[in-house]
Motif scaffolding. Structure first.
Motif, short mmCIF file in Angstrom:
data_model
loop_
_atom_site.label_atom_id
_atom_site.label_comp_id
_atom_site.label_asym_id
_atom_site.label_seq_id
_atom_site.Cartn_x
_atom_site.Cartn_y
_atom_site.Cartn_z
N ASP A 8 0.83 -1.19 0.00
CA ASP A 8 0.00 0.00 0.00
C ASP A 8 0.88 1.25 0.00
N LYS A 9 0.72 2.07 -1.02
CA LYS A 9 1.43 3.35 -1.18
C LYS A 9 2.94 3.20 -1.37
N LEU A 10 3.41 1.99 -1.66
CA LEU A 10 4.83 1.73 -1.90
C LEU A 10 4.98 1.06 -3.26
N SER A 11 5.83 1.64 -4.11
CA SER A 11 6.02 1.07 -5.45
C SER A 11 7.47 1.24 -5.90
N LEU A 12 7.82 0.44 -6.88
CA LEU A 12 9.11 0.56 -7.56
C LEU A 12 8.81 0.98 -8.98
N GLN A 13 9.54 1.99 -9.45
CA GLN A 13 9.35 2.47 -10.82
C GLN A 13 10.72 2.69 -11.45
N LEU A 14 10.85 2.21 -12.67
CA LEU A 14 12.08 2.39 -13.41
C LEU A 14 12.48 3.87 -13.38
N LEU A 15 13.74 4.13 -13.03
CA LEU A 15 14.21 5.51 -13.04
C LEU A 15 14.27 6.02 -14.47
N MET A 16 13.72 7.20 -14.68
CA MET A 16 13.72 7.84 -15.99
C MET A 16 14.44 9.17 -15.87
N CYS A 69 15.66 1.29 -10.22
CA CYS A 69 14.30 1.72 -9.92
C CYS A 69 14.30 2.71 -8.77
N GLY A 70 13.38 3.65 -8.86
CA GLY A 70 13.12 4.52 -7.73
C GLY A 70 12.18 3.81 -6.77
N ILE A 71 12.43 3.98 -5.49
CA ILE A 71 11.50 3.51 -4.46
C ILE A 71 10.60 4.69 -4.16
#
Length: 184
Positions: A8-16, A69-71
């Motif tokens: 919940d409210k925590l994701s990993l997203q590829l750094l761009m 990835c960004g946390i």
């Protein structure tokens, strides 16, 4: 683009490259904290430096040799987690991570690692995951232990950390060990 909901409210997203300014600000706010265990903060002097880092990571991703990835917590960038190395011949990845000082102790890194572990074993078909920590970095070692990693050995005089020579512990987790300990 790689994006995973961790909790919940925590994701990993590829750094761009669009993350360069926000990433630089986070590093700048945590500079002295990060320098305890990382060699690169003094060389990160501007958003242009973080942009170059992200660009290099995206090239590595295209070559299937790394992924950064960004946390994100509540949509805000609070740290970075990576496959520093993706070795398709040995079928292993090496995970690295850091998080803002204010978010430590909440299980965020452990959950984020678990997400990348699951992805490496199930999607990338890796057989082994390694995490390397400074021998004095007890918080990072505890993360490895919580995740079921085994201490495989130490390398003495492994890194010059701003004039302080440190040793590294190498932790490993094999796919069959993870399935026994952690449900996917």
């Amino acid at each position: 683009m790689f994006s995973k909901v961790v909790a919940d409210k925590l994701s990993l997203q590829l750094l761009m490259q669009s993350d360069a300014e926000e990433l630089f600000n986070l590093i700048d706010q945590n500079r002295s904290y990060l320098q305890q265990w990382m060699v690169w903060p003094p060389a990160t002097k501007s958003a242009d430096d973080t942009n170059k880092f992200i660009k290099a990571c995206l090239i590595g991703l295209a070559e299937n040799t790394e992924m950064a990835c960004g946390i994100k917590y509540h949509g805000q960038l609070i740290g970075v987690i990576t496959y520093n190395v993706i070795d398709t011949q040995l079928k292993k990845v090496i995970i690295g991570y850091w998080i803002s000082a204010e978010y430590q102790g909440r299980g965020i890194v452990t959950k984020s690692c678990r997400c990348l572990i699951d992805y490496a074993f199930t999607t990338l078909a890796m057989q082994k995951i390694e995490i390397r920590t400074a021998s004095e970095n007890l918080a990072s070692q505890k993360i490895c232990e919580r995740l079921g990693f085994k201490l495989e050995g130490s390398i003495r005089n492994s890194e010059n950390l701003h004039g302080n020579i440190v040793s590294h512990h190498i932790y490993g987790l094999m796919v069959n060990e993870y399935h026994k300990k952690q449900p996917l």
